[in-house]
Design a protein around this motif. Structure first.
Motif, short mmCIF file in Angstrom:
data_model
loop_
_atom_site.label_atom_id
_atom_site.label_comp_id
_atom_site.label_asym_id
_atom_site.label_seq_id
_atom_site.Cartn_x
_atom_site.Cartn_y
_atom_site.Cartn_z
N THR A 55 0.80 -1.22 0.00
CA THR A 55 0.00 0.00 0.00
C THR A 55 0.83 1.27 0.00
O THR A 55 0.31 2.35 -0.23
CB THR A 55 -0.89 0.03 1.24
OG1 THR A 55 -0.06 0.14 2.41
CG2 THR A 55 -1.72 -1.24 1.35
N GLY A 56 2.12 1.15 0.31
CA GLY A 56 2.96 2.32 0.44
C GLY A 56 3.06 2.82 1.86
O GLY A 56 3.88 3.68 2.17
N ASN A 57 2.20 2.30 2.73
CA ASN A 57 2.20 2.74 4.12
C ASN A 57 2.63 1.67 5.11
O ASN A 57 3.04 1.99 6.21
CB ASN A 57 0.80 3.19 4.53
CG ASN A 57 0.41 4.50 3.89
OD1 ASN A 57 1.27 5.31 3.58
ND2 ASN A 57 -0.88 4.71 3.70
N GLN A 58 2.48 0.42 4.73
CA GLN A 58 2.72 -0.63 5.71
C GLN A 58 3.35 -1.85 5.08
O GLN A 58 3.19 -2.10 3.89
CB GLN A 58 1.40 -1.02 6.38
CG GLN A 58 0.32 -1.42 5.40
CD GLN A 58 -0.96 -1.80 6.11
OE1 GLN A 58 -1.02 -2.79 6.81
NE2 GLN A 58 -2.01 -1.01 5.93
N PHE A 59 4.07 -2.59 5.92
CA PHE A 59 4.73 -3.80 5.49
C PHE A 59 4.04 -5.03 6.05
O PHE A 59 3.61 -5.03 7.21
CB PHE A 59 6.19 -3.81 5.96
CG PHE A 59 7.09 -2.95 5.15
CD1 PHE A 59 7.39 -1.66 5.55
CD2 PHE A 59 7.63 -3.42 3.97
CE1 PHE A 59 8.22 -0.86 4.80
CE2 PHE A 59 8.47 -2.62 3.21
CZ PHE A 59 8.76 -1.34 3.62
N TYR A 60 3.93 -6.06 5.25
CA TYR A 60 3.47 -7.36 5.70
C TYR A 60 4.69 -8.26 5.83
O TYR A 60 5.37 -8.54 4.85
CB TYR A 60 2.47 -7.95 4.71
CG TYR A 60 1.17 -7.19 4.64
CD1 TYR A 60 1.01 -6.18 3.72
CD2 TYR A 60 0.14 -7.48 5.52
CE1 TYR A 60 -0.18 -5.46 3.65
CE2 TYR A 60 -1.05 -6.77 5.46
CZ TYR A 60 -1.20 -5.77 4.52
OH TYR A 60 -2.36 -5.06 4.47
N PHE A 61 4.93 -8.71 7.06
CA PHE A 61 6.11 -9.51 7.31
C PHE A 61 5.87 -10.98 6.99
O PHE A 61 4.77 -11.51 7.23
CB PHE A 61 6.54 -9.39 8.78
CG PHE A 61 7.40 -8.20 9.04
CD1 PHE A 61 6.86 -6.93 9.12
CD2 PHE A 61 8.78 -8.35 9.18
CE1 PHE A 61 7.67 -5.82 9.33
CE2 PHE A 61 9.59 -7.25 9.41
CZ PHE A 61 9.04 -5.98 9.48
N GLY A 62 6.90 -11.61 6.48
CA GLY A 62 6.87 -13.05 6.28
C GLY A 62 6.98 -13.76 7.61
O GLY A 62 7.21 -13.15 8.66
N THR A 63 6.82 -15.06 7.57
CA THR A 63 6.82 -15.88 8.78
C THR A 63 8.22 -16.11 9.33
O THR A 63 8.37 -16.55 10.45
CB THR A 63 6.16 -17.23 8.50
OG1 THR A 63 6.66 -17.74 7.26
CG2 THR A 63 4.65 -17.05 8.36
N GLY A 64 9.24 -15.80 8.55
CA GLY A 64 10.62 -15.88 9.03
C GLY A 64 11.25 -17.25 8.84
O GLY A 64 10.58 -18.27 8.82
N THR A 65 12.57 -17.24 8.68
CA THR A 65 13.37 -18.47 8.65
C THR A 65 14.42 -18.37 9.74
O THR A 65 15.23 -17.43 9.73
CB THR A 65 14.05 -18.67 7.29
OG1 THR A 65 13.06 -18.85 6.28
CG2 THR A 65 14.96 -19.89 7.34
N SER A 66 14.38 -19.33 10.65
CA SER A 66 15.35 -19.35 11.75
C SER A 66 16.58 -20.15 11.32
O SER A 66 16.47 -21.33 10.98
CB SER A 66 14.72 -19.98 12.99
OG SER A 66 15.67 -20.09 14.03
N LEU A 67 17.73 -19.51 11.33
CA LEU A 67 18.98 -20.14 10.91
C LEU A 67 19.84 -20.48 12.11
O LEU A 67 20.14 -19.60 12.94
CB LEU A 67 19.75 -19.21 9.98
CG LEU A 67 21.15 -19.66 9.59
CD1 LEU A 67 21.10 -20.96 8.79
CD2 LEU A 67 21.87 -18.57 8.80
N THR A 68 20.22 -21.74 12.19
CA THR A 68 21.19 -22.20 13.20
C THR A 68 22.44 -22.63 12.46
O THR A 68 22.37 -23.40 11.49
CB THR A 68 20.62 -23.37 14.00
OG1 THR A 68 19.43 -22.96 14.67
CG2 THR A 68 21.63 -23.85 15.04
N VAL A 69 23.58 -22.15 12.90
CA VAL A 69 24.85 -22.52 12.30
C VAL A 69 25.64 -23.35 13.30
O VAL A 69 25.94 -22.88 14.40
CB VAL A 69 25.65 -21.28 11.89
CG1 VAL A 69 26.99 -21.69 11.29
CG2 VAL A 69 24.86 -20.42 10.91
N ILE A 70 25.97 -24.56 12.90
CA ILE A 70 26.68 -25.49 13.77
C ILE A 70 28.17 -25.37 13.53
O ILE A 70 28.64 -25.57 12.41
CB ILE A 70 26.21 -26.93 13.50
CG1 ILE A 70 24.68 -27.02 13.65
CG2 ILE A 70 26.92 -27.91 14.43
CD1 ILE A 70 24.09 -28.26 13.05
N PRO A 71 28.94 -25.01 14.57
CA PRO A 71 30.39 -24.78 14.37
C PRO A 71 31.11 -26.07 13.99
O PRO A 71 30.70 -27.17 14.35
CB PRO A 71 30.87 -24.27 15.73
CG PRO A 71 29.67 -23.99 16.52
CD PRO A 71 28.52 -24.74 15.93
#
Lengths: 110, 113
Positions: A94-110
């Motif tokens: 709309t130019g005024n607001q953002f719709y956020f995605g559900t997200g991706t959680s990243l885990t990095v294993i050393p």
């Protein structure tokens, strides 16, 4: 209503492996932004894509905006432990607001 | 500059109580937003404002109210708190709405029991 979906929801990688998260919108977006949220923190702006087919790079991070402006991706090359967090896309319609995605959680294993 | 400041950081409410979450920004941004983030979920827009005196509903406005009497402040009011309002609340601001980055506060973790 407007929906922005992200896949995968979770990703575990060995340090040094690559990582990609995908963002899909049910409607055409005027632009898309990407944010990173560290555990316990708040979202921090990474980048904005505006043009159809646009590709932007930030060091090991590559961002793409689809030709139809309904999808986007974030690719991280050779992940490091500092890349840990949740990555969100956020689409503007709309130019005024953002719709956020559900997200991706990243885990990095050393 | 402090950016976006939210208070309190944590709060526990009993069912039916009311409270106001405070948000202030010192960047002279016209656009301000309230989001809620449930565990493992994305951010849902509650209310937003495009300038002083103007507010509008987002995706999940029920149970909340806002006001925007000044450019700097955008408080969020919870009336008759319910367990479903247990969440982390983020306030954000931007200079040009959907055309510019969102600057987030550190969040308020609210528990309703």
């Amino acid at each position: 209503g407007q929906q922005v979906m992200q896949i995968p929801q979770y990703q575990h990688v060995q340090e040094g492996e690559d990582f990609t998260t995908y963002c899909n919108s049910s409607t055409t977006l005027s632009n898309i932004q990407w944010y990173k949220q560290r555990p316990g923190g708040h979202p921090v702006f990474l980048i904005q894509l505006v043009k159809s087919g646009e590709v932007k790079k930030q060091k090991r991070l590559t961002f793409q905006f689809g030709e139809a402006k309904k999808n986007s991706s974030l690719h991280i090359t050779a992940t490091q432990t500092t890349d840990v967090g949740t990555y969100f896309c956020a689409g503007d319609v709309t130019g005024n607001q953002f719709y956020f995605g559900t997200g991706t959680s990243l885990t990095v294993i050393p | 500059n402090a950016g976006v400041t939210q208070t309190p950081k944590f709060r526990i409410l009993k069912i039916g109580q009311s409270m106001t979450l405070q948000c202030t920004q010192d960047m002279n941004h016209n656009y301000m937003y309230w989001y809620r983030q449930d565990p493992g979920m994305g951010l849902k827009l509650i209310y937003y404002s495009v300038g002083a005196g103007i507010t509008d509903k987002g995706e999940v406005p029920n149970g909340y109210n806002v006001s925007r009497s000044t450019t700097e402040d955008f408080p969020l009011r919870l009336e008759l708190a319910a367990p479903s309002q247990t969440s982390v609340y983020f306030c954000a601001s931007s200079s040009q709405g959907g055309q510019s980055p969102l600057h987030f506060g550190n969040g308020t973790r609210l528990t309703v029991t």
